[in-house]
Design a protein around this motif. Structure first.
Motif, mmCIF file in Angstrom:
data_model
loop_
_atom_site.group_PDB
_atom_site.id
_atom_site.type_symbol
_atom_site.label_atom_id
_atom_site.label_comp_id
_atom_site.label_asym_id
_atom_site.label_seq_id
_atom_site.Cartn_x
_atom_site.Cartn_y
_atom_site.Cartn_z
ATOM 1 N N LEU A 1 -9.138 -0.213 -2.562
ATOM 2 C CA LEU A 1 -10.343 0.008 -3.371
ATOM 3 C C LEU A 1 -10.684 1.490 -3.424
ATOM 4 N N ARG A 2 -10.691 2.142 -2.250
ATOM 5 C CA ARG A 2 -11.006 3.577 -2.212
ATOM 6 C C ARG A 2 -9.977 4.383 -2.984
ATOM 7 N N LEU A 3 -8.700 4.023 -2.852
ATOM 8 C CA LEU A 3 -7.644 4.774 -3.520
ATOM 9 C C LEU A 3 -7.804 4.709 -5.039
ATOM 10 N N PRO B 1 -4.420 12.816 -13.608
ATOM 11 C CA PRO B 1 -4.929 11.641 -12.899
ATOM 12 C C PRO B 1 -4.843 10.357 -13.714
ATOM 13 N N LEU B 2 -5.033 10.429 -15.037
ATOM 14 C CA LEU B 2 -4.984 9.218 -15.846
ATOM 15 C C LEU B 2 -3.572 8.630 -15.843
ATOM 16 N N ALA B 3 -2.558 9.470 -15.850
ATOM 17 C CA ALA B 3 -1.180 8.980 -15.792
ATOM 18 C C ALA B 3 -0.900 8.326 -14.449
ATOM 19 N N ARG B 4 -1.417 8.903 -13.376
ATOM 20 C CA ARG B 4 -1.219 8.317 -12.053
ATOM 21 C C ARG B 4 -1.999 7.015 -11.915
ATOM 22 N N LEU B 5 -3.189 6.968 -12.502
ATOM 23 C CA LEU B 5 -3.971 5.736 -12.512
ATOM 24 C C LEU B 5 -3.231 4.642 -13.270
ATOM 25 N N ARG B 6 -2.642 4.999 -14.396
ATOM 26 C CA ARG B 6 -1.864 4.019 -15.173
ATOM 27 C C ARG B 6 -0.739 3.418 -14.326
ATOM 28 N N GLY B 7 0.019 4.276 -13.643
ATOM 29 C CA GLY B 7 1.113 3.799 -12.813
ATOM 30 C C GLY B 7 0.635 2.915 -11.666
ATOM 31 N N ALA B 8 -0.481 3.310 -11.052
ATOM 32 C CA ALA B 8 -1.018 2.528 -9.938
ATOM 33 C C ALA B 8 -1.497 1.157 -10.398
ATOM 34 N N PHE C 1 0.812 -1.218 0.000
ATOM 35 C CA PHE C 1 0.000 0.000 0.000
ATOM 36 C C PHE C 1 0.846 1.269 0.000
ATOM 37 N N ALA C 2 1.982 1.241 0.664
ATOM 38 C CA ALA C 2 2.809 2.461 0.736
ATOM 39 C C ALA C 2 3.250 2.928 -0.654
ATOM 40 N N PRO C 3 3.849 2.071 -1.497
ATOM 41 C CA PRO C 3 4.219 2.542 -2.833
ATOM 42 C C PRO C 3 3.011 2.828 -3.714
ATOM 43 N N LEU C 4 1.925 2.075 -3.533
ATOM 44 C CA LEU C 4 0.718 2.347 -4.309
ATOM 45 C C LEU C 4 0.175 3.732 -3.990
ATOM 46 N N SER C 5 0.131 4.061 -2.707
ATOM 47 C CA SER C 5 -0.339 5.379 -2.285
ATOM 48 C C SER C 5 0.571 6.478 -2.810
ATOM 49 N N SER C 6 1.881 6.227 -2.806
ATOM 50 C CA SER C 6 2.837 7.217 -3.313
ATOM 51 C C SER C 6 2.615 7.478 -4.794
ATOM 52 N N MET D 1 -10.505 3.805 -6.806
ATOM 53 C CA MET D 1 -11.767 4.405 -7.239
ATOM 54 C C MET D 1 -11.685 5.926 -7.211
ATOM 55 N N ALA D 2 -10.951 6.478 -6.239
ATOM 56 C CA ALA D 2 -10.780 7.937 -6.180
ATOM 57 C C ALA D 2 -9.983 8.430 -7.381
ATOM 58 N N LEU D 3 -8.961 7.691 -7.794
ATOM 59 C CA LEU D 3 -8.193 8.066 -8.982
ATOM 60 C C LEU D 3 -9.073 8.044 -10.226
ATOM 61 N N MET D 4 -9.921 7.028 -10.327
ATOM 62 C CA MET D 4 -10.811 6.941 -11.485
ATOM 63 C C MET D 4 -11.819 8.095 -11.474
ATOM 64 N N ASP D 5 -12.327 8.428 -10.297
ATOM 65 C CA ASP D 5 -13.253 9.569 -10.199
ATOM 66 C C ASP D 5 -12.555 10.865 -10.593
ATOM 67 N N GLU D 6 -11.304 11.017 -10.174
ATOM 68 C CA GLU D 6 -10.550 12.225 -10.516
ATOM 69 C C GLU D 6 -10.316 12.312 -12.027
#
Length: 210
Positions: free
Chosen positions: A128-130, A80-87, A67-72, A132-137
């Protein structure tokens, strides 16, 4: 420098990481952990008291390492789409690399193990929240089309993460037809294959139901 007692605790946790995927909660004995770690049985009880406390510590450490690197990745600067891709790429590769542990946790929870169940109930909502929040963003930024949030999440995770989680377990059983067995790595579990599924999922989100 870590104290000797801390080294012993870490050696026991390392033994748990090695033995838990194969044995699960029910089959993992305190004696086996101590023997694998090369420590006195009494040191296990000194550091963790009970097997349940040990398993809770082991699984939580495992989750935080994900979770730590995923959150980072989610909190980096950029669209947001670029960050979603990385996650998504990170969590897909993590599921592949740790499919044995994840599969065992799910099996233990399904079999009624309280530690595994409590672990999933406490932690599964976090990523899940993290995500979904990226997708909403990304939707608010106009980078993907509006879709029902849970439907969108299930679609993406089933395309990106599920193959990386399930296929290695099938491959380990050696039941895939010979013609397909050699293609599992390049077409399903490689970094390139996971990245390709991420791009396919994001392309679908950009198009929506059109």
């Amino acid at each position: 420098m870590p104290r000797p007692s801390q080294n012993i605790a870490q050696a026991l946790l390392a033994a748990g990481r090695a033995l838990y995927p194969e044995r699960g909660a029910a089959g993992l004995s305190v004696r086996a952990l101590a023997e694998h770690a090369g420590v006195n049985l009494g040191m296990f009880h000194y550091h963790f008291r009970t097997k349940d406390v040990f398993l809770r510590t082991l699984l939580q450490q495992f989750y935080e390492d994900m979770f730590a690197p995923l959150s980072s990745l989610a909190q980096q600067e950029g669209p947001p789409l670029a960050r979603l891709r990385g996650a998504l790429l990170f969590i897909g590769c993590f599921a592949r690399d740790h499919s044995a542990v994840l599969g065992r946790v799910l099996a233990d929870a399904s079999n009624g193990d309280a530690v595994a169940r409590d672990f999933l109930q406490a932690n599964a909502p976090r990523h899940l929240r993290l995500l979904m929040a990226l997708m909403d963003e990304a939707e608010r930024a106009g980078e993907i089309v509006p879709l029902p949030p849970l439907q969108r999440f299930v679609f993406v995770m089933s395309g990106v993460v599920l193959p990386a989680l399930v296929v290695p377990r099938i491959a380990a059983l050696d039941i895939a037809p010979p013609g397909l067995r050699d293609q599992i790595g390049p077409q399903v579990t490689s970094d390139a294959a996971i990245a390709q599924r991420v791009e396919l999922a994001l392309a679908a989100l950009r198009r929506g139901t059109e």
